[in-house]
Design a protein around this motif. Structure first.
Motif, PDB file in Angstrom:
ATOM      1  N   UNK A   6       7.295  11.743   5.844  1.00 30.67           N
ATOM      2  CA  UNK A   6       6.753  12.137   6.886  1.00 30.67           C
ATOM      3  C   UNK A   6       6.588  13.589   7.005  1.00 30.67           C
ATOM      4  N   UNK A   7       5.247  14.188   7.187  1.00 26.74           N
ATOM      5  CA  UNK A   7       4.831  15.529   6.630  1.00 26.74           C
ATOM      6  C   UNK A   7       4.505  16.212   7.815  1.00 26.74           C
ATOM      7  N   UNK A   8       5.119  16.994   8.264  1.00 27.54           N
ATOM      8  CA  UNK A   8       4.818  18.049   9.309  1.00 27.54           C
ATOM      9  C   UNK A   8       3.781  19.251   9.223  1.00 27.54           C
ATOM     10  N   UNK A   9       2.897  19.410   9.786  1.00 34.88           N
ATOM     11  CA  UNK A   9       1.695  20.150   9.686  1.00 34.88           C
ATOM     12  C   UNK A   9       1.880  21.582  10.491  1.00 34.88           C
ATOM     13  N   UNK A  10       2.902  21.483  11.188  1.00 32.38           N
ATOM     14  CA  UNK A  10       3.335  23.065  11.875  1.00 32.38           C
ATOM     15  C   UNK A  10       2.106  23.611  12.961  1.00 32.38           C
TER      16      UNK A  10
ATOM     17  N   UNK B 293       0.866  -1.152   0.132  1.00 35.39           N
ATOM     18  CA  UNK B 293       0.134   0.124   0.049  1.00 35.39           C
ATOM     19  C   UNK B 293       0.792   1.093   0.036  1.00 35.39           C
ATOM     20  N   UNK B 294       0.426   2.113  -0.472  1.00 38.64           N
ATOM     21  CA  UNK B 294       0.911   3.538  -0.462  1.00 38.64           C
ATOM     22  C   UNK B 294       0.373   4.404   0.863  1.00 38.64           C
ATOM     23  N   UNK B 295       1.635   4.723   1.557  1.00 40.04           N
ATOM     24  CA  UNK B 295       1.439   5.446   3.165  1.00 40.04           C
ATOM     25  C   UNK B 295       2.233   6.664   3.184  1.00 40.04           C
ATOM     26  N   UNK B 296       1.521   7.653   3.780  1.00 45.30           N
ATOM     27  CA  UNK B 296       2.207   8.899   4.359  1.00 45.30           C
ATOM     28  C   UNK B 296       1.810   8.781   5.554  1.00 45.30           C
ATOM     29  N   UNK B 297       2.675   9.644   6.311  1.00 46.21           N
ATOM     30  CA  UNK B 297       2.489  10.140   7.832  1.00 46.21           C
ATOM     31  C   UNK B 297       2.164  11.338   7.938  1.00 46.21           C
ATOM     32  N   UNK B 298       1.298  12.190   8.378  1.00 40.75           N
ATOM     33  CA  UNK B 298       1.368  13.713   8.795  1.00 40.75           C
ATOM     34  C   UNK B 298       1.306  13.721  10.182  1.00 40.75           C
ATOM     35  N   UNK B 299       1.880  14.645  10.674  1.00 38.60           N
ATOM     36  CA  UNK B 299       1.911  14.913  12.180  1.00 38.60           C
ATOM     37  C   UNK B 299       1.627  16.339  12.302  1.00 38.60           C
ATOM     38  N   UNK B 300       1.014  16.495  13.509  1.00 36.54           N
ATOM     39  CA  UNK B 300       0.554  18.106  13.826  1.00 36.54           C
ATOM     40  C   UNK B 300       1.752  19.073  14.449  1.00 36.54           C
ATOM     41  N   UNK B 301       2.720  18.381  15.229  1.00 40.84           N
ATOM     42  CA  UNK B 301       3.804  19.189  15.937  1.00 40.84           C
ATOM     43  C   UNK B 301       4.619  18.382  16.574  1.00 40.84           C
ATOM     44  N   UNK B 302       5.859  19.015  16.903  1.00 40.77           N
ATOM     45  CA  UNK B 302       6.944  18.362  17.737  1.00 40.77           C
ATOM     46  C   UNK B 302       8.030  17.716  16.641  1.00 40.77           C
ATOM     47  N   UNK B 303       9.121  17.343  17.349  1.00 39.24           N
ATOM     48  CA  UNK B 303      10.265  16.675  16.641  1.00 39.24           C
ATOM     49  C   UNK B 303      10.000  15.218  16.397  1.00 39.24           C
ATOM     50  N   UNK B 304      10.501  14.529  15.403  1.00 39.86           N
ATOM     51  CA  UNK B 304      10.529  13.211  14.984  1.00 39.86           C
ATOM     52  C   UNK B 304      11.597  12.692  15.767  1.00 39.86           C
TER      53      UNK B 304
END
Length: 368
Positions: free
Chosen positions: A53-57, A31-42
Motif C-alpha cells: 500500500x503506497x501513500x502518495x501524500x 498477478x503482481x498487485x500494488x495499491x497506491x492511494x492519494x490521501x487519508x488513513x488506511x
C-alpha cells in the motif's frame, strides 16, 4: 501480469472495499498487485501482506508536484502493465500524468451515477482522451456518464461489483449467538441498514419510516451499522422520536457478514447510490431486501417488487411492513432466490474475469 490499482483513499466506503477485494483476488490468481492511494488513513487492507500500500501524500494541491514525482517513481520501479484508477480524484490524477509517468494502459472506473457537478463533468470530458477504457458499476451509471459526455461511448463499458459469496452466506449459528448478545429473542422482528452515516444514505428517511412502522409492528427493532458525520444528528432524531429503545447504532463493525444473519429484513434507504454493494451482500446472505430505487440497486435486485422511490418515508414504511409480514417459508424462498442471483451475476469470480478480460487488452495492444 503487473497491475497498479490507484484510488483516492482507503476509507470504509463501498468502492474502497471493492478495490481491496479485487486486489486480493488478483493476488490469489497469481498477478503482481500494488495499491497506491492519494490521501487519508488506511482503514481497509488487503489480506495478503505482500500487497504493498503506497501513500502518495496528495492532501492538498500544494503537494501535487511531490505526489506526481512519487507516482512516476512507482511507475518506473514497478513497471505495471495496467494502471486501474478508481474514483474521480484518482482518475483525474492518472489522466493528467498519463504521458509524464508513462502509463502504458489506463482504465478509469467511476463508482456511481453521481458525477459531482459541472466542474467535475467538464474535467472528466477534458481528460477523457487520456484513458484507454472507462467503466462504471451499473449500466444506468455508465449510460448517464455517456449522456452527460463525462465518458465517451466508444471506450466505455460496465463492470458490476462482485462480492465474496463464501464470506457472505447465512449462518444459523451466527443468528442465534448474535441475537443473544444483542438481547433479541428468536421471534423479535429485526431490520438492519449498513453504510456510512452521510447525506447520500438518507438515514433520516429510514428513521421516519421506522417510526411509521412502529404503529403496526411495535416489537420491531432496527440496527444501523456504520459511522459518519451525521451520527450525532441521527441519534438526536431518534431521541426526539422516543425510539432509543428500538433503534440501535452499532458503529463500525467488522462482522457485517455475521450480523446480516441476525436480520429478517435488510433495508437500504439511500437518496442516491452507485452499485449498492450492501444490497448484494444481504442478498448473498439470503435476506429479504427492501430498497430505494436509486443507482444500480434495481439491476442487482433484478425485479421491482421490493423497491420504493427515494425520500418517501411512507412508502418505505409500507414496504417494510409487507416484508415483515411474509411467512417464514416465503422469506426463505425469497432469500434463496436472492443468493442464486448473486452467485450467477455478482460473484467475486465473475467480477475478476471481467477485469482480467479488460486488463489483457493491454497486452494485446502491446503485441500488435
Amino acid at each position: 501480469m503487473k497491475i497498479l490499482l490507484l484510488i483516492t483513499g482507503l476509507g470504509l466506503g463501498g468502492a474502497e472495499k471493492v478495490v481491496i477485494s479485487l486486489a486480493d483476488q488478483l493476488f490469489v490468481a497469481g498477478h503482481q498487485v500494488k495499491i497506491a492511494y492519494l490521501r487519508g488513513e488506511i482503514e481497509v487492507r488487503p489480506q495478503p501482506a505482500e500487497i504493498e500500500l503506497i501513500p502518495l501524500g496528495l492532501n492538498s494541491l500544494a503537494n501535487f508536484s511531490h505526489s506526481a514525482q512519487r507516482f512516476a517513481q512507482i511507475m518506473q520501479q514497478f513497471q505495471p502493465d495496467v494502471v486501474h484508477a478508481h474514483m474521480f480524484h484518482a482518475i483525474l490524477f492518472a489522466r493528467l500524468l498519463r504521458r509524464s509517468a508513462q502509463i502504458p494502459y489506463l482504465i478509469c472506473t467511476a463508482h456511481s451515477k453521481a458525477i459531482g457537478g459541472k466542474a467535475r463533468q467538464w474535467l472528466y470530458r477534458l481528460t477523457d482522451r487520456y484513458s484507454d477504457v472507462n467503466t462504471n458499476v451499473s449500466q444506468e451509471a455508465t449510460d448517464f456518464f455517456i449522456a452527460q459526455k463525462a465518458f465517451s461511448a466508444a471506450k466505455s463499458t460496465t463492470v458490476s461489483n462482485g462480492i465474496d459469496t463464501q464470506k457472505f452466506q447465512f449462518s444459523a449459528l451466527a443468528r442465534q449467538q448474535l441475537r443473544q448478545q444483542l438481547g433479541y429473542s428468536a421471534e423479535t422482528p429485526v431490520l438492519m441498514a449498513v453504510g456510512r452515516l452521510m447525506q447520500a444514505k438518507d438515514y433520516p428517511n429510514l428513521i421516519q419510516a421506522f417510526r411509521l412502522l412502529q404503529q403496526t409492528q411495535p416489537k420491531a427493532q432496527l440496527l444501523i451499522v456504520g459511522d459518519g458525520v451525521q451520527r450525532a444528528e441521527l441519534e438526536q432524531q431518534v431521541q426526539q422520536l422516543n425510539l432509543a429503545d428500538q433503534i440501535r447504532f452499532l458503529g463500525v463493525r467488522h462482522d457485517v457478514a455475521e450480523l446480516l444473519s441476525v436480520t429478517d429484513v435488510f433495508v437500504l434507504s439511500s437518496a442516491w447510490e452507485g452499485f449498492g454493494l450492501v444490497v448484494a451482500e444481504a442478498m448473498s446472505c439470503e435476506r429479504v431486501v427492501v430498497a430505494t430505487d436509486c443507482g444500480g440497486v434495481k439491476e442487482v435486485l433484478g425485479e421491482p417488487e421490493w423497491l420504493v422511490p427515494p425520500q418517501n418515508a411512507e412508502m418505505l414504511s409500507k414496504k417494510l411492513v409487507q416484508a415483515l409480514q411474509l411467512s417464514t417459508e416465503q422469506k426463505a424462498q425469497l432469500g434463496q432466490q436472492h443468493r442464486q442471483r448473486i452467485q450467477q451475476h455478482y460473484s467475486m469470480q465473475s467480477m475478476l474475469q471481467q477485469w482480467l478480460a479488460l486488463y489483457h487488452l493491454s497486452t494485446e495492444r502491446t503485441a500488435s
